[in-house]
Scaffold this active site. Structure first.
Site, PDB file in Angstrom:
ATOM      1  N   VAL A   1       0.829  -1.347   0.093  1.00  0.00           N
ATOM      2  CA  VAL A   1      -0.060  -0.077   0.027  1.00  0.00           C
ATOM      3  C   VAL A   1       0.843   1.143  -0.029  1.00  0.00           C
ATOM      4  O   VAL A   1       0.591   2.330  -0.759  1.00  0.00           O
ATOM      5  CB  VAL A   1      -1.089  -0.066   1.342  1.00  0.00           C
ATOM      6  CG1 VAL A   1      -1.805   1.326   1.185  1.00  0.00           C
ATOM      7  CG2 VAL A   1      -1.915  -1.358   1.174  1.00  0.00           C
TER       8      VAL A   1
ATOM      9  N   LYS B   1     -13.257  -4.453  10.735  1.00  0.00           N
ATOM     10  CA  LYS B   1     -13.920  -3.516   9.795  1.00  0.00           C
ATOM     11  C   LYS B   1     -15.485  -3.447  10.013  1.00  0.00           C
ATOM     12  O   LYS B   1     -15.830  -2.302  10.065  1.00  0.00           O
ATOM     13  CB  LYS B   1     -13.983  -4.185   8.309  1.00  0.00           C
ATOM     14  CG  LYS B   1     -12.127  -4.188   7.871  1.00  0.00           C
ATOM     15  CD  LYS B   1     -12.265  -4.931   6.686  1.00  0.00           C
ATOM     16  CE  LYS B   1     -10.869  -5.346   6.270  1.00  0.00           C
ATOM     17  NZ  LYS B   1     -10.734  -6.175   5.114  1.00  0.00           N
TER      18      LYS B   1
ATOM     19  N   GLY C   1      -5.269  -4.872  -2.105  1.00  0.00           N
ATOM     20  CA  GLY C   1      -4.400  -4.684  -3.458  1.00  0.00           C
ATOM     21  C   GLY C   1      -3.814  -3.211  -3.431  1.00  0.00           C
ATOM     22  O   GLY C   1      -4.398  -2.479  -2.795  1.00  0.00           O
TER      23      GLY C   1
END
Lengths: 428, 428
Positions: free
Chosen positions: B15, B207, B304
């Site tokens: 990232v 999350k 990703g």
């Protein structure tokens, strides 16, 4: 103690009443989340006496929306009247001139006059926000302008008119003709007063033009949208497309190509297993593609009191928080005029024709396609009915120019009855 | 002339490198859209010498992320290290104490210490933004906090861990066991260093806890999330659920009920025709339901380099624009502690059991369910294999308490072999 944010609401149809309801029912929640009390000061609409099932007595009434827009005691002018000229335009301009922020659900006004309005607003240091103008409750303008702001956007696409999607899915489900479902939808009140705004793709085209401007940093240009409505879609097209694994959608696509900005709103085939292919009824779906984020799909109600009012109030709360950004995401004076692409990027096409019962007929069709450089991916001929056999062809990628050439050539062969149907296939 | 916004980036994994690439490749676009130049001043990571295929030479290097966080010449501390304790926590706290804004992709840190960090940030007048911590590139925190801010949110739900969804869809497509696909995914590098974070539902639970806090205005409380991983899902469950029209997903659900806040992350069945049912591979999907907007579905890559960096930079650009809001959407001091619901709202369940080949066996099962007040919606018995017959039952809505009672009763009948499998069905 922060001052309340004071609204003047012009237009008390479905959406306007929805906004009043949210402000009345959720006052404390709105304040907690935006940091300011949100109050309605005055309203305006065509009829003062109509029963709207909501208490308007706490608010001042203005007969003229322009007078409402200029009131000293409002901070935000909320324009929910609609129409790209007349009172909506005059009142929006008056609001900006009077130093008000504007929240609007008016896609036509912004698609036709967005650049001039944006320049005026930015000179005045005011915001025009219009999340409700595109895809109802889906926060797509916020996603493009803010969430995905670090992306070079490569394509924006979607089903942006719920009424058209309702008609197309209802035709398929009930096996009814376009005309029959159109009349049904009209009687149910699903269509605009001028239904051509819906079925002609105009309303959806306005929305696409707004998204394209934000996505590609160009001046909004509704005139450059290639428009084709759903009036010519037949139940046979829907059925036979389904046989080949596709659904027909009124699909908007905007993409920047080497030949300029492409903006099209037209019936397209999409794979029936794709998110767009599976979209039923009046729901909207927007697909955003960016160089870093890849593909983001947003789905929700594209119209109706609650969803549209939710979008209006999201904008109002951003203004309450002091979130200011240029109307189209970049300063209006920096937006360039896009060169319009004169032809769409190559794509596969679906062709449906009626073949006469003559030896060698199919060979002539195949040859006409081959001579225009179009190769066939899949082909099906059905049984002859009344001396003509339906033929479905899915081509490999081709340009519209080559396809039109081939369709002319097919007409010249004399073996096809009537005009062939050609529908673009958009792969996701 | 506006000053540039200066970043210090801690963590140069996938990232971090993605963020550096966006800043380097899109400098002008970021400036046009956010109104400020965005610059990287200094970076920090575990290894200075690792080849990252990106030019870090323009930036100062800090061995210690805490030193980076405190530098006078940065405005925003970008925390991409991960981990709920240690350097990530120390550096985030140091950044806030030094008056920096923070952009973080660290779901664990925020789920465990979000309330304390939010209070510290708000006292310091600084922002902590963390769009990248939930569902990668999908701008879901922005949608909840801003776009849908005028809604009373009724339910938040979704597939929030791409690795688990990859494993479950790969099991189905390839007909492989959980163990086989787990090993495969691990070898491909799809799983966290501690795979239990993924397959145990912990990462997804972090999350969910963050989304629940924003949606319901409550203090983030990861400890109250009912967690169940995918380790016990078998290929038989997947196949036989498919026979009944369902897919198995690791589904997070948060809803406020009369009995308190329900937060669950567990394998659930969803209709195979629903948007969640059709989600393949590593993609994430979040469903947001509000009283005005109805149902909004957001779908995109949940992990990703590109998608996560897109979310980080979206936050950075909001800070560049001066958009400030409380960390969880409302002032941290006003967030209440939610009472945790001790049991989930009633739902239909899917039961799979192995029935012995004895007369009256099925009647005993049906009676056990009936005596617990559970009625059967659909039932299928398959052929006997090795003296046991698989039986699938879809119940009508029932409580987990009644279901557990029935399962005990079923065990007492002595006609079922092994333990029955019971999976909740979540209707959309």
């Amino acid at each position: 103690m922060t001052q309340p944010l004071r609204l003047g609401i012009a237009g008390l149809g479905t959406v306007g009443v929805g906004v009043v309801r949210i402000v009345q029912n959720h006052a404390d929640m709105l304040e907690k989340r935006s940091g300011r009390r949100i109050e309605i000061v005055a309203v305006s609409a065509r009829s003062k006496t109509k029963n709207r099932d909501v208490d308007l007595s706490p608010y001042d009434w203005e007969d003229d929306p322009v007078d409402l827009a200029k009131r000293d005691d409002i901070d935000v002018f909320v324009e929910l009247m609609g129409g790209d000229e007349g009172p909506a335009k005059a009142a929006t301009e008056a609001a900006i001139a009077a130093g008000k922020d504007v929240v609007s659900a008016n896609k036509a006004l912004l698609a036709m006059h967005g650049q001039a309005l944006a320049e005026a607003a930015e000179i005045a240091g005011r915001s025009i926000k219009y999340e409700a103008a595109v895809a109802g409750g889906i926060p797509v303008i916020k996603a493009l302008n803010e969430g995905l702001a670090a992306n070079d956007i490569t394509r924006v696409m979607g089903v942006m008119n719920g009424s058209c999607n309702y008609i197309l899915t209802r035709m398929e489900d009930a096996g009814l003709s376009y005309e029959a479902v159109f009349d049904e939808a009209n009687q149910l009140g699903y269509l605009e007063a001028d239904p051509e705004l819906d079925v002609g793709g105009i309303d959806a085209g306005h929305k696409l033009a707004l998204l394209a401007s934000i996505a590609f940093g160009t001046q909004v240009d509704f005139g450059a949208v290639t428009l084709e409505g759903i009036g010519s879609v037949t139940i046979e097209d829907i059925r036979q497309a389904a046989d080949m694994g596709y659904k027909i959608k009124l699909l908007g696509v905007a993409q920047m190509t080497g030949r300029g900005l492409e903006q099209r709103m037209s019936p397209c085939l999409v794979p029936d297993t794709s998110p767009l292919g599976q979209l039923q009824g009046g729901t909207n779906m927007i697909v955003l593609e960016g160089d870093s984020v890849g593909q983001i799909v947003l789905r929700g109600a594209g119209a109706g009191e609650g969803p549209t009012a939710s979008a209006v109030m999201g904008d109002v709360m951003d203004i309450a928080r002091g979130f200011r950004m240029p109307v189209f995401g970049q300063p209006a004076k920096d937006l360039r005029k896009a060169r319009a692409a004169h032809s769409a990027v190559p794509a596969p096409y679906y062709l449906r024709l009626q073949l006469q019962d003559k030896p060698g007929a199919l060979a002539k069709i195949a040859r006409a396609l081959g001579e225009s450089g179009i190769s066939i991916d899949r082909m099906r001929q059905y049984e002859h009915q009344d001396a003509a056999a339906p033929v479905l062809i899915v081509t490999h990628k081709t340009t519209k120019t080559a396809l039109d050439e081939a369709l002319d050539e097919i007409a010249n062969t004399g073996v096809a009855t009537g005009s062939p149907v050609a529908i673009r296939i958009e792969n996701l």
